[in-house]
Scaffold this motif. Sequence first.
Motif, PDB file in Angstrom:
ATOM      1  N   PRO A  41      -6.440   6.100   6.042  1.00 36.84           N
ATOM      2  CA  PRO A  41      -5.831   4.811   5.732  1.00 36.84           C
ATOM      3  C   PRO A  41      -4.337   4.957   5.509  1.00 36.84           C
ATOM      4  O   PRO A  41      -3.847   5.988   5.060  1.00 36.84           O
ATOM      5  CB  PRO A  41      -6.523   4.393   4.439  1.00 36.84           C
ATOM      6  CG  PRO A  41      -6.857   5.689   3.752  1.00 36.84           C
ATOM      7  CD  PRO A  41      -7.152   6.663   4.868  1.00 36.84           C
ATOM      8  N   THR A  42      -3.633   3.899   5.845  1.00 34.35           N
ATOM      9  CA  THR A  42      -2.235   3.755   5.473  1.00 34.35           C
ATOM     10  C   THR A  42      -2.140   2.481   4.660  1.00 34.35           C
ATOM     11  O   THR A  42      -2.673   1.448   5.061  1.00 34.35           O
ATOM     12  CB  THR A  42      -1.308   3.688   6.698  1.00 34.35           C
ATOM     13  OG1 THR A  42      -1.344   4.954   7.368  1.00 34.35           O
ATOM     14  CG2 THR A  42       0.127   3.386   6.299  1.00 34.35           C
ATOM     15  N   PHE A  43      -1.505   2.571   3.513  1.00 34.71           N
ATOM     16  CA  PHE A  43      -1.356   1.440   2.610  1.00 34.71           C
ATOM     17  C   PHE A  43       0.084   0.955   2.708  1.00 34.71           C
ATOM     18  O   PHE A  43       1.010   1.691   2.361  1.00 34.71           O
ATOM     19  CB  PHE A  43      -1.707   1.839   1.175  1.00 34.71           C
ATOM     20  CG  PHE A  43      -3.108   2.361   1.068  1.00 34.71           C
ATOM     21  CD1 PHE A  43      -4.163   1.485   0.895  1.00 34.71           C
ATOM     22  CD2 PHE A  43      -3.378   3.712   1.177  1.00 34.71           C
ATOM     23  CE1 PHE A  43      -5.469   1.950   0.815  1.00 34.71           C
ATOM     24  CE2 PHE A  43      -4.676   4.195   1.098  1.00 34.71           C
ATOM     25  CZ  PHE A  43      -5.729   3.308   0.912  1.00 34.71           C
ATOM     26  N   ILE A  44       0.265  -0.267   3.205  1.00 37.32           N
ATOM     27  CA  ILE A  44       1.598  -0.808   3.424  1.00 37.32           C
ATOM     28  C   ILE A  44       1.833  -1.934   2.432  1.00 37.32           C
ATOM     29  O   ILE A  44       1.098  -2.920   2.411  1.00 37.32           O
ATOM     30  CB  ILE A  44       1.765  -1.292   4.869  1.00 37.32           C
ATOM     31  CG1 ILE A  44       1.544  -0.109   5.811  1.00 37.32           C
ATOM     32  CG2 ILE A  44       3.141  -1.919   5.064  1.00 37.32           C
ATOM     33  CD1 ILE A  44       1.614  -0.450   7.271  1.00 37.32           C
ATOM     34  N   LEU A  45       2.842  -1.757   1.611  1.00 40.53           N
ATOM     35  CA  LEU A  45       3.227  -2.769   0.644  1.00 40.53           C
ATOM     36  C   LEU A  45       4.189  -3.724   1.338  1.00 40.53           C
ATOM     37  O   LEU A  45       5.195  -3.290   1.909  1.00 40.53           O
ATOM     38  CB  LEU A  45       3.898  -2.105  -0.564  1.00 40.53           C
ATOM     39  CG  LEU A  45       4.212  -2.991  -1.756  1.00 40.53           C
ATOM     40  CD1 LEU A  45       2.931  -3.578  -2.364  1.00 40.53           C
ATOM     41  CD2 LEU A  45       4.967  -2.191  -2.808  1.00 40.53           C
ATOM     42  N   VAL A  46       3.842  -5.006   1.351  1.00 37.05           N
ATOM     43  CA  VAL A  46       4.682  -5.998   1.999  1.00 37.05           C
ATOM     44  C   VAL A  46       5.085  -7.068   1.001  1.00 37.05           C
ATOM     45  O   VAL A  46       4.345  -7.385   0.076  1.00 37.05           O
ATOM     46  CB  VAL A  46       4.000  -6.651   3.227  1.00 37.05           C
ATOM     47  CG1 VAL A  46       3.689  -5.629   4.299  1.00 37.05           C
ATOM     48  CG2 VAL A  46       2.753  -7.397   2.847  1.00 37.05           C
ATOM     49  N   GLU A  47       6.272  -7.582   1.205  1.00 45.25           N
ATOM     50  CA  GLU A  47       6.761  -8.701   0.417  1.00 45.25           C
ATOM     51  C   GLU A  47       7.298  -9.733   1.395  1.00 45.25           C
ATOM     52  O   GLU A  47       8.146  -9.413   2.226  1.00 45.25           O
ATOM     53  CB  GLU A  47       7.852  -8.264  -0.562  1.00 45.25           C
ATOM     54  CG  GLU A  47       8.326  -9.381  -1.450  1.00 45.25           C
ATOM     55  CD  GLU A  47       9.254  -8.899  -2.559  1.00 45.25           C
ATOM     56  OE1 GLU A  47       9.391  -9.629  -3.541  1.00 45.25           O
ATOM     57  OE2 GLU A  47       9.822  -7.800  -2.444  1.00 45.25           O
ATOM     58  N   ASP A  48       6.789 -10.929   1.297  1.00 47.39           N
ATOM     59  CA  ASP A  48       7.165 -12.012   2.206  1.00 47.39           C
ATOM     60  C   ASP A  48       7.035 -11.576   3.663  1.00 47.39           C
ATOM     61  O   ASP A  48       7.868 -11.898   4.501  1.00 47.39           O
ATOM     62  CB  ASP A  48       8.577 -12.518   1.901  1.00 47.39           C
ATOM     63  CG  ASP A  48       8.689 -13.062   0.481  1.00 47.39           C
ATOM     64  OD1 ASP A  48       7.709 -13.666   0.000  1.00 47.39           O
ATOM     65  OD2 ASP A  48       9.745 -12.886  -0.144  1.00 47.39           O
ATOM     66  N   GLU A 103       7.335  -8.613   5.047  1.00 49.74           N
ATOM     67  CA  GLU A 103       8.112  -7.447   5.477  1.00 49.74           C
ATOM     68  C   GLU A 103       7.684  -6.208   4.702  1.00 49.74           C
ATOM     69  O   GLU A 103       7.512  -6.255   3.486  1.00 49.74           O
ATOM     70  CB  GLU A 103       9.609  -7.687   5.237  1.00 49.74           C
ATOM     71  CG  GLU A 103      10.180  -8.879   5.977  1.00 49.74           C
ATOM     72  CD  GLU A 103      10.204  -8.702   7.479  1.00 49.74           C
ATOM     73  OE1 GLU A 103      10.442  -7.563   7.939  1.00 49.74           O
ATOM     74  OE2 GLU A 103       9.978  -9.691   8.197  1.00 49.74           O
ATOM     75  N   GLU A 104       7.548  -5.104   5.399  1.00 47.82           N
ATOM     76  CA  GLU A 104       7.190  -3.840   4.747  1.00 47.82           C
ATOM     77  C   GLU A 104       8.289  -3.419   3.787  1.00 47.82           C
ATOM     78  O   GLU A 104       9.467  -3.398   4.140  1.00 47.82           O
ATOM     79  CB  GLU A 104       6.975  -2.743   5.784  1.00 47.82           C
ATOM     80  CG  GLU A 104       6.651  -1.408   5.154  1.00 47.82           C
ATOM     81  CD  GLU A 104       6.337  -0.314   6.156  1.00 47.82           C
ATOM     82  OE1 GLU A 104       6.451   0.865   5.763  1.00 47.82           O
ATOM     83  OE2 GLU A 104       5.985  -0.616   7.308  1.00 47.82           O
ATOM     84  N   ILE A 105       7.872  -3.053   2.556  1.00 52.94           N
ATOM     85  CA  ILE A 105       8.838  -2.553   1.577  1.00 52.94           C
ATOM     86  C   ILE A 105       8.472  -1.151   1.095  1.00 52.94           C
ATOM     87  O   ILE A 105       9.201  -0.555   0.322  1.00 52.94           O
ATOM     88  CB  ILE A 105       9.007  -3.521   0.385  1.00 52.94           C
ATOM     89  CG1 ILE A 105       7.687  -3.766  -0.337  1.00 52.94           C
ATOM     90  CG2 ILE A 105       9.639  -4.823   0.848  1.00 52.94           C
ATOM     91  CD1 ILE A 105       7.821  -4.557  -1.635  1.00 52.94           C
ATOM     92  N   GLY A 106       7.330  -0.636   1.558  1.00 50.00           N
ATOM     93  CA  GLY A 106       6.922   0.711   1.191  1.00 50.00           C
ATOM     94  C   GLY A 106       5.559   1.016   1.764  1.00 50.00           C
ATOM     95  O   GLY A 106       4.821   0.108   2.153  1.00 50.00           O
ATOM     96  N   ARG A 107       5.224   2.300   1.801  1.00 47.54           N
ATOM     97  CA  ARG A 107       3.904   2.684   2.296  1.00 47.54           C
ATOM     98  C   ARG A 107       3.450   4.006   1.703  1.00 47.54           C
ATOM     99  O   ARG A 107       4.256   4.834   1.309  1.00 47.54           O
ATOM    100  CB  ARG A 107       3.845   2.716   3.813  1.00 47.54           C
ATOM    101  CG  ARG A 107       4.558   3.840   4.492  1.00 47.54           C
ATOM    102  CD  ARG A 107       4.260   3.973   5.986  1.00 47.54           C
ATOM    103  NE  ARG A 107       4.620   2.802   6.777  1.00 47.54           N
ATOM    104  CZ  ARG A 107       4.284   2.621   8.045  1.00 47.54           C
ATOM    105  NH1 ARG A 107       3.583   3.535   8.683  1.00 47.54           N
ATOM    106  NH2 ARG A 107       4.651   1.541   8.697  1.00 47.54           N
TER     107      ARG A 107
END
Length: 126
Positions: A85-92, A94-98
Amino acid sequence: MTRLRFFIAALLAALFALPVAGVASDVRLIMVEQPGCAYCAAWNDEIAPAYPNTEEGAFAPLERADLHMGPPDGVSYDRKVNFTPTFILVEDGEEIGRLEGYPGQDFFWPLFTKLLEERTDFRPGA
């Protein structure tokens, strides 16, 4: 009377321009997975049942995406996803971290909490 209307209109405009406390931007955690992924299955067994009941899960609700289907509608990744798995943190959207991979529950929570603290306004216990 005209001055009063102008004053009320200006006051309302100013109020709507202020940020509203408690209204967060659209922060989500996208879990990119694929069928047959043993580490995805481990995350699903060890983390998924508790995730929505945690502060982190309430702040960044989970959304799932298939590796071969690309990002969910309205979401863009900074770069191609190669591992599950890849966990992608998005805000609005857009990716902001993973976080790439699943290191086990003892490491996932501290790494994910640190990512949230560094990239968002998340504060545990706040």
